[in-house]
Design an enzyme around this catalytic site. Structure first.
Site, PDB file in Angstrom:
ATOM      1  CB  SER A 152      -0.969  -0.066   1.188  1.00  0.00           C
ATOM      2  OG  SER A 152      -1.997   0.864   1.021  1.00  0.00           O
ATOM      3  CG  ASP A 229      -7.281  -3.249  -2.169  1.00  0.00           C
ATOM      4  OD1 ASP A 229      -7.880  -2.314  -1.595  1.00  0.00           O
ATOM      5  OD2 ASP A 229      -6.048  -3.401  -2.124  1.00  0.00           O
ATOM      6  CG  HIS A 265      -5.573  -2.669   1.121  1.00  0.00           C
ATOM      7  ND1 HIS A 265      -5.002  -2.298  -0.081  1.00  0.00           N
ATOM      8  CD2 HIS A 265      -4.952  -1.913   2.063  1.00  0.00           C
ATOM      9  CE1 HIS A 265      -4.099  -1.360   0.134  1.00  0.00           C
ATOM     10  NE2 HIS A 265      -4.037  -1.104   1.427  1.00  0.00           N
TER      11      HIS A 265
HETATM   12  N1  LIG Z   1      -7.196   2.067   9.563  1.00  0.00           N
HETATM   13  C1  LIG Z   1      -7.702   2.200   8.233  1.00  0.00           C
HETATM   14  C2  LIG Z   1      -7.204   1.092   7.373  1.00  0.00           C
HETATM   15  C3  LIG Z   1      -5.763   1.249   7.172  1.00  0.00           C
HETATM   16  C4  LIG Z   1      -5.198   0.082   6.444  1.00  0.00           C
HETATM   17  O1  LIG Z   1      -5.889  -0.756   5.854  1.00  0.00           O
HETATM   18  N2  LIG Z   1      -3.927   0.041   6.472  1.00  0.00           N
HETATM   19  C5  LIG Z   1      -3.266  -0.996   5.792  1.00  0.00           C
HETATM   20  C6  LIG Z   1      -2.159  -0.404   5.004  1.00  0.00           C
HETATM   21  S1  LIG Z   1      -2.790   0.842   3.914  1.00  0.00           S
HETATM   22  C7  LIG Z   1      -2.691  -1.986   6.776  1.00  0.00           C
HETATM   23  O2  LIG Z   1      -1.826  -2.729   6.423  1.00  0.00           O
HETATM   24  N3  LIG Z   1      -3.147  -1.983   8.021  1.00  0.00           N
HETATM   25  C8  LIG Z   1      -2.583  -2.828   9.054  1.00  0.00           C
HETATM   26  C9  LIG Z   1      -3.073  -4.217   9.089  1.00  0.00           C
HETATM   27  O3  LIG Z   1      -3.914  -4.630   8.276  1.00  0.00           O
HETATM   28  O4  LIG Z   1      -2.534  -4.946   9.928  1.00  0.00           O
HETATM   29  C10 LIG Z   1      -9.198   2.203   8.211  1.00  0.00           C
HETATM   30  O5  LIG Z   1      -9.732   2.381   9.273  1.00  0.00           O
HETATM   31  O6  LIG Z   1      -9.800   2.074   7.139  1.00  0.00           O
END
Ligand SMILES: N[C@@H](CCC(=O)N[C@@H](CS)C(=O)NCC(=O)O)C(=O)O
Length: 287
Positions: A152, A229, A265
């Protein structure tokens, strides 16, 4: 700039060590990194290194704990370096307000806006500062054999750092990378906050950077993204724009871009293709 060991765990016959150090690039703040060394790595037997850049809201632990990269890295004899995603505790007003800007969202650039330029310099931190610190610590990493990948925002970091520094990284890959940040909401927000003028964002946009890649140098790029995604569907990733720019640039090399049916994602997606990415990088790192 000496590394302080915070913890160490045996993993896949190698070791995962967390280090902290005072980062000049990040304005004197304490930075943390995780370093996986495969079995047998030492100052007399140096191994190649793969840098993993994580996404929004993540830390140096996310990829190490959830990415499923270590088994293949151990098998291939490759070190994996996991930096953080932003400086921590800069104290800039507003840096903790949103999950997609500020803390946990450094965007792998060199900030030029007055508020952020002292600390938000993840580009320098990743490209120069961490490799230098690892070299000084003599851990057994070969500084001449380096590749980079990420997820990402970290996929944006991996592709853009690779494209901005021809010859520095042997290969780059991204899981659901933000491939055209000047044209998506995440990128626009980051560039307008961190940079003195949003125009400067073009210098960090992988889709734009492709046109300045030297024609006589072969590309080594791999991108995977999931058809389910949500961020892809919302237009945050734009792999098609990246693909189109690649075709226009006409640059030769090894390039794989794949849409993976039904994947989202999350780290369930990342970990599914983790070994494939590490093995792909190994082809370039081990010659
Ligand atoms: N926190 C965000 C989502 C953020 C998100 O999906 N981050 C990705 C990278 S862009 C991630 O890897 N998050 C950590 C995880 O899944 O452990 C939301 O509330 O929508």
């Amino acid at each position: 700039m000496s590394l302080k060991q915070e913890s160490r765990n045996k993993a896949f016959e190698g070791s995962l060590t967390k280090y902290s150090f005072e980062s000049t690039a990040l304005g004197g703040l304490t930075a943390k990194i995780n370093v996986f060394l495969p079995p047998g790595a030492s100052s007399s037997h140096k191994v190649p290194a793969l840098y993993y850049l994580a996404g929004l809201t993540c830390t140096e632990d996310t990829g190490a704990q959830k990415g499923a990269f270590l088994a293949e890295a151990s098998k291939q004899g490759i070190a994996v370096v996991f930096p953080d995603t932003s400086p921590r505790g800069a104290g800039v007003e507003g840096e903790d307000k949103d999950w997609d800007f500020g803390t946990g969202a450094g965007f792998y650039l060199t900030a030029t806006s007055d508020a952020y330029k002292k600390n938000y310099n993840m580009y320098e931190h990743i490209v120069n500062e961490i490799p230098k610190a690892l070299e000084q610590a003599n851990l057994g990493i070969d500084k001449g054999k380096v590749s980079i990948f990420g997820h990402s925002m970290g996929g944006h970091g991996a592709l853009s750092l690779y494209l901005k520094n021809p010859g520095h990284y042997r290969s780059a890959s991204g899981f659901a990378p933000i491939a055209n940040p000047t044209e998506c909401q995440w990128g626009k927000k980051a560039f307008s906050g961190y940079l003195a003028t949003p125009e400067e964002g073009k210098a960090y946009d992988s889709t734009i950077l492709l046109s300045s890649w030297p024609q006589d140098r072969k590309l080594a790029l791999k991108v995977d993204y999931g058809s389910d995604d949500q961020f892809y569907k919302d237009g945050q990733l734009r792999p098609e724009a990246f693909q189109e720019a690649l075709s226009k640039a006409g640059t030769q090399g090894e390039v794989e871009i794949e849409k993976r049916e039904g994947y989202d994602h999350s780290y369930y997606f990342v970990s599914t293709f983790a070994s494939e990415h590490v093995a792909w990088h190994a082809k370039f790192l081990k010659v």
